[in-house]
Write a protein that holds these residues in place. Sequence first.
Motif, PDB file in Angstrom:
ATOM      1  N   ILE A 293      -3.331  17.285  12.302  1.00 33.41           N
ATOM      2  CA  ILE A 293      -3.439  16.478  13.523  1.00 33.41           C
ATOM      3  C   ILE A 293      -2.049  16.248  14.075  1.00 33.41           C
ATOM      4  O   ILE A 293      -1.131  15.873  13.329  1.00 33.41           O
ATOM      5  CB  ILE A 293      -4.112  15.120  13.216  1.00 33.41           C
ATOM      6  CG1 ILE A 293      -5.523  15.356  12.666  1.00 33.41           C
ATOM      7  CG2 ILE A 293      -4.165  14.250  14.475  1.00 33.41           C
ATOM      8  CD1 ILE A 293      -6.249  14.093  12.232  1.00 33.41           C
ATOM      9  N   ASP A 294      -1.875  16.481  15.376  1.00 29.06           N
ATOM     10  CA  ASP A 294      -0.562  16.261  15.964  1.00 29.06           C
ATOM     11  C   ASP A 294      -0.334  14.765  16.201  1.00 29.06           C
ATOM     12  O   ASP A 294      -0.938  14.167  17.097  1.00 29.06           O
ATOM     13  CB  ASP A 294      -0.433  17.037  17.285  1.00 29.06           C
ATOM     14  CG  ASP A 294       0.991  16.987  17.814  1.00 29.06           C
ATOM     15  OD1 ASP A 294       1.784  16.159  17.310  1.00 29.06           O
ATOM     16  OD2 ASP A 294       1.326  17.754  18.722  1.00 29.06           O
ATOM     17  N   THR A 295       0.513  14.193  15.355  1.00 23.98           N
ATOM     18  CA  THR A 295       0.833  12.767  15.500  1.00 23.98           C
ATOM     19  C   THR A 295       2.216  12.589  16.137  1.00 23.98           C
ATOM     20  O   THR A 295       2.807  11.520  16.060  1.00 23.98           O
ATOM     21  CB  THR A 295       0.807  12.050  14.126  1.00 23.98           C
ATOM     22  OG1 THR A 295       1.666  12.771  13.242  1.00 23.98           O
ATOM     23  CG2 THR A 295      -0.587  12.002  13.543  1.00 23.98           C
ATOM     24  N   SER A 296       2.705  13.658  16.756  1.00 23.18           N
ATOM     25  CA  SER A 296       4.017  13.563  17.399  1.00 23.18           C
ATOM     26  C   SER A 296       3.869  12.883  18.764  1.00 23.18           C
ATOM     27  O   SER A 296       2.764  12.565  19.202  1.00 23.18           O
ATOM     28  CB  SER A 296       4.605  14.966  17.606  1.00 23.18           C
ATOM     29  OG  SER A 296       3.930  15.591  18.683  1.00 23.18           O
ATOM     30  N   ASP A 297       4.989  12.696  19.442  1.00 26.85           N
ATOM     31  CA  ASP A 297       4.941  12.113  20.783  1.00 26.85           C
ATOM     32  C   ASP A 297       4.899  13.181  21.862  1.00 26.85           C
ATOM     33  O   ASP A 297       5.060  12.865  23.043  1.00 26.85           O
ATOM     34  CB  ASP A 297       6.147  11.185  21.003  1.00 26.85           C
ATOM     35  CG  ASP A 297       6.024   9.934  20.153  1.00 26.85           C
ATOM     36  OD1 ASP A 297       4.876   9.476  19.959  1.00 26.85           O
ATOM     37  OD2 ASP A 297       7.057   9.453  19.662  1.00 26.85           O
ATOM     38  N   ASN A 298       4.706  14.421  21.452  1.00 32.15           N
ATOM     39  CA  ASN A 298       4.664  15.507  22.424  1.00 32.15           C
ATOM     40  C   ASN A 298       3.475  15.312  23.376  1.00 32.15           C
ATOM     41  O   ASN A 298       2.318  15.371  22.969  1.00 32.15           O
ATOM     42  CB  ASN A 298       4.524  16.842  21.669  1.00 32.15           C
ATOM     43  CG  ASN A 298       4.648  18.029  22.596  1.00 32.15           C
ATOM     44  OD1 ASN A 298       4.286  17.954  23.775  1.00 32.15           O
ATOM     45  ND2 ASN A 298       5.162  19.120  22.073  1.00 32.15           N
TER      46      ASN A 298
END
Length: 329
Positions: free
Chosen positions: A274-279
């Motif tokens: 899961i993308d938990t970045s701020d992107n």
Amino acid sequence: MGDIKKVILNCDPGTDDSLCIIMGIMHPEIELLAVTAESGNLTSDKTSKNALRIMELMGCEDIPVARGMLHPLVRKHPSDPYSHGEDGLGNHFFPEPKLPLCEQHAALKIIEEVKKYPGEVTILSTAPLTNVALALMLCPELAGLVKEIWHLGGSYGVTPYAFANATGDNPVSEWNVYVDPEAAETVYSCGAKVTTIGLDVAFNPEWVNISQEVISKLKKVDSVPSRYALEIIDYVDKNNSLPDLLNNGPIDTVAMCSVICPEIIQTQNIGIMIDTSDNQLTRGMTAWDRRNHFRWDNLIRIDTACSINSELYNRVFFEAVTGLSYDEV
Ligand code: BDR
Ligand code: CA
């Protein structure tokens, strides 16, 4: 009739969520232990009141509604690009509810109910997973006590509709994961059996539509829940339809119907990140690593729906909304 399933519904009503509450009340094989209100489509001060409004509509006073977190675990609450109407209930504008909220916080209510019935409780979330993640953080043994966790969440790329109809505020994410990706990561990796219904299935207009036959039967029944369901179906059709495609299926109901009758969907066990970045472009993306080579070994394993039996979904939808047998109406 099958076994009675004990269910906690974590939801953010929400047009489609409100139908799930009704289904939980009406279906004879579901025992709705509690409704926990999440911040999703609206913040939990509003979704909890909407849940109470649905309880009042149904004349149901004995199922507790607990309010949850006002914001995601570590982020601000975003605003929803998908329309549920000004009031979150398809512009029904029901009055202020008179029923009281449960005094416990949603996360504590989840812990209490799961501990009361170890191994028996299904947690179904048709919303972001903040309350469920918080419950797991407060009580890590919960993962081993819960029977299973279902989530209407993610978009996995099983069908093009995973992204063509992205509900999160970027091209690749689904709203319920997009709002609180850290919570989704916490819950999906907690060790419990987790099944997701992604947009691949739930917002796939070729598979999820309420048939004309069901609409006629709902009209014939002419009860409080059947009339309300018809109004929501009509609202979804008018407000969220895709050009040139009939698309009247209230998304979250696919998850409730699948909990009632798991044969509705076919699932596949997949490994995701899961993308938990701020992107901004990819935040909340549930990326399925389908590579045959160099595949990451730290993936989260979940079962996800890859197809649906539309006819069976329609039958269960009707039976869950009305509490009546499909063939007898
Ligand atoms: C989800 O987002 C909400 O708008 C719906 O209620 C559903 O739970 C779909 O992405
Ligand atoms: Ca929802």
